[in-house]
Design an enzyme around this catalytic site. Structure first.
Site, PDB file in Angstrom:
ATOM      1  N   SER A 320       0.882  -1.271   0.095  1.00 28.12           N
ATOM      2  CA  SER A 320       0.109   0.053  -0.058  1.00 28.12           C
ATOM      3  C   SER A 320       0.770   1.212   0.140  1.00 28.12           C
ATOM      4  O   SER A 320       1.364   1.764  -0.958  1.00 28.12           O
ATOM      5  CB  SER A 320      -0.764  -0.129   1.167  1.00 28.12           C
ATOM      6  OG  SER A 320      -1.904  -1.043   1.034  1.00 28.12           O
ATOM      7  N   ASP A 331       9.849   5.423 -10.301  1.00 24.31           N
ATOM      8  CA  ASP A 331       9.523   6.365 -11.403  1.00 24.31           C
ATOM      9  C   ASP A 331      10.186   7.314 -11.635  1.00 24.31           C
ATOM     10  O   ASP A 331      10.430   7.809 -12.929  1.00 24.31           O
ATOM     11  CB  ASP A 331       7.897   6.304 -11.502  1.00 24.31           C
ATOM     12  CG  ASP A 331       7.124   5.039 -11.902  1.00 24.31           C
ATOM     13  OD1 ASP A 331       7.895   3.899 -11.762  1.00 24.31           O
ATOM     14  OD2 ASP A 331       6.218   5.176 -11.930  1.00 24.31           O
ATOM     15  N   LYS A 345      -0.764  -3.922  -3.652  1.00 27.77           N
ATOM     16  CA  LYS A 345      -2.230  -3.560  -3.142  1.00 27.77           C
ATOM     17  C   LYS A 345      -2.277  -2.042  -3.650  1.00 27.77           C
ATOM     18  O   LYS A 345      -1.511  -1.095  -3.174  1.00 27.77           O
ATOM     19  CB  LYS A 345      -2.355  -3.487  -1.696  1.00 27.77           C
ATOM     20  CG  LYS A 345      -3.819  -3.065  -1.268  1.00 27.77           C
ATOM     21  CD  LYS A 345      -3.825  -3.347   0.262  1.00 27.77           C
ATOM     22  CE  LYS A 345      -5.077  -2.620   0.736  1.00 27.77           C
ATOM     23  NZ  LYS A 345      -5.121  -1.136   0.528  1.00 27.77           N
TER      24      LYS A 345
END
Length: 449
Positions: A320, A331, A345
């Site tokens: 999460s 990224d 998740k």
């Protein structure tokens, strides 16, 4: 730009792997009862059923409710007579099971209180961590929490717990003992302890305890000083603790950082956003989509505290909010991710108290990494995969003091990577931006598209 009325600034309200706290409004569907009838209704177990039903009807991420006729389900729930509160709770759980979403769930008052304590980072007690001796099964003090009544009274790691308020602990489970020690703030609990073969009693007054979620230290590895930070959960205090940790380690002139998110199950979404901004100057942190397909993009806001090289450690129990942070740093090319694939998740829940002290968690959004990756059931894929053998896993579990040392395969691989990274820099220390800015990123903290 548009903003969903159901999503007022998601980052400040929601939690991943946890939830946000909100009040429950009056029923949207109750007929115009007289005051006496309405009072009787509000005291009825059916009132809790209706409160929970309405929250799901209003907020659940899938407006088809997994192809369930949610309106007909309400009528079915309220037509029945229930013999007990437990029967009411059982009916509600059965109704929520039709959504086939394990994260949308009902919690009885005890479960709800436990979750809110967990996400707040606070509990009522005396500030000790208990464990069972691996060989004898006897209850021991693992450690007293800093600034707690136990610490102030001189309780030490390794003290054996013989009795709690006169109740002998022989054969007692850790959770059972912990429940006896917890209690209302301002009340006392008497512990009988033994240390070095000597038995003694100590009376502790329960208080509101802030449980640390961040631990950090400076580690000298091969001529370099590594700032090691372990984040156990994204609680309401985690961002403040992380800020203190980074600033302190900066003052210690560390050469690089290792951020350990292994075993971190998640927590408050806004906490993960705040922490991401401590490592990122620019770029997208996370993208969310609600039930009405409204998008929200949360951005870095030029508030990073360091530009030094960073490695993030993850495993399949990093979930999460941990995945939001790891995905954002990966990224944006701000950090190298080392370890194993994370949990996977990609859903956000909101947490609502109900009128009888119980609560309900409801999935309200889906999130994506800055590059638009959906990590559902796939997780964040590490840049450098390091799998542990069963033997290595057992060694770390049995010797937690070795976590974050060169005897820890994930950490040792991070050190090797940082050493090569630092050697590649002309000065041996980088004070330059190590993240790659995202083109066109706005300077605002939160943008809705």
């Amino acid at each position: 730009m548009t903003r969903s009325p159901k999503f007022p600034n998601l980052a400040r309200l929601a939690l991943c792997g946890g939830v946000f706290l909100s009040s429950v409004s009056a029923s949207l569907f109750l007929p115009a009862f007289s005051s006496s009838v309405r009072a009787a209704w509000e005291d009825s177990p059916k009132a809790v059923l209706d409160e929970a039903w309405q929250i799901v009807y209003r907020d659940y991420v899938d407006p088809s409710f997994n192809q369930t006729n949610w309106m007909a389900l309400r009528e079915e729930l309220l037509e029945k007579d229930y013999s007990s509160t437990e029967a009411t709770y059982g009916a509600l759980r059965e109704a929520l099971a039709k959504l086939e979403d394990p994260y949308t769930r009902f919690m009885d008052p005890e479960q709800y209180q436990a979750l809110t304590n967990q996400t707040s980072g606070e509990l009522s007690g005396v500030g000790i961590r208990l464990k069972a001796d691996a060989v004898t099964g006897l209850l021991l003090i693992e450690e007293p929490i800093a600034n707690s009544p136990a610490m102030a009274a001189g309780v030490k790691s390794g003290d054996r717990v013989l009795a709690i308020d006169g109740a002998q602990t022989l054969g007692m489970e850790v959770n059972q003992a912990a429940n006896l020690i917890r209690g209302e703030v301002g009340t006392d609990v008497a512990l009988t302890l033994s240390r070095d073969g000597k038995q003694f009693d100590v009376t502790l007054r329960r208080a509101r305890i802030e449980v640390p979620s961040v631990n950090y230290s400076v580690k000298e590895e091969g001529g370099n000083e590594i700032g090691y930070i372990h984040l156990s959960q994204f609680t309401s205090h985690a961002a403040r603790e992380m800020r203190d940790a980074i600033r302190t380690l900066n003052q210690e002139n560390v050469d690089a950082f290792v951020l350990d998110l292994r075993g971190n199950p998640g927590g408050l979404l806004y906490s993960s956003i705040d922490i991401a901004r401590m490592w990122l100057d620019t770029g997208t942190i996370v993208k969310t989509v609600d039930r009405d397909s409204h998008n929200e993009e949360l951005l870095a806001n030029h508030t990073s505290l360091t530009h030094l090289p960073l490695v993030v450690l993850v495993d399949n129990n990093s979930a999460s909010s941990s995945e939001i942070l790891a995905g954002a740093l990966q990224d944006n090319h701000r950090a190298t991710i080392i370890g194993t694939q994370t949990f996977g998740k990609a859903l956000v829940q909101s947490l609502h108290p109900l009128s009888d002290g119980s609560g309900i968690a409801v999935t309200i959004a889906h999130y994506y990494t800055p590059n638009g990756t959906d990590i559902s059931k796939k997780g964040v894929i590490p840049d450098v995969e390091v799998r542990l053998s069963r033997r290595e896993q057992q060694q770390l579990a049995q010797n937690p003091a070795t976590i974050g040392t060169m005897a820890d395969p994930h950490y040792s691989r991070a050190v090797m990577f940082l050493e090569s990274s630092l050697l590649a820099q002309p000065t041996g220390r980088s004070n330059q931006l190590s993240e790659r800015p995202v083109e066109g990123a706005a300077k605002a903290g939160v943008v809705q598209n």
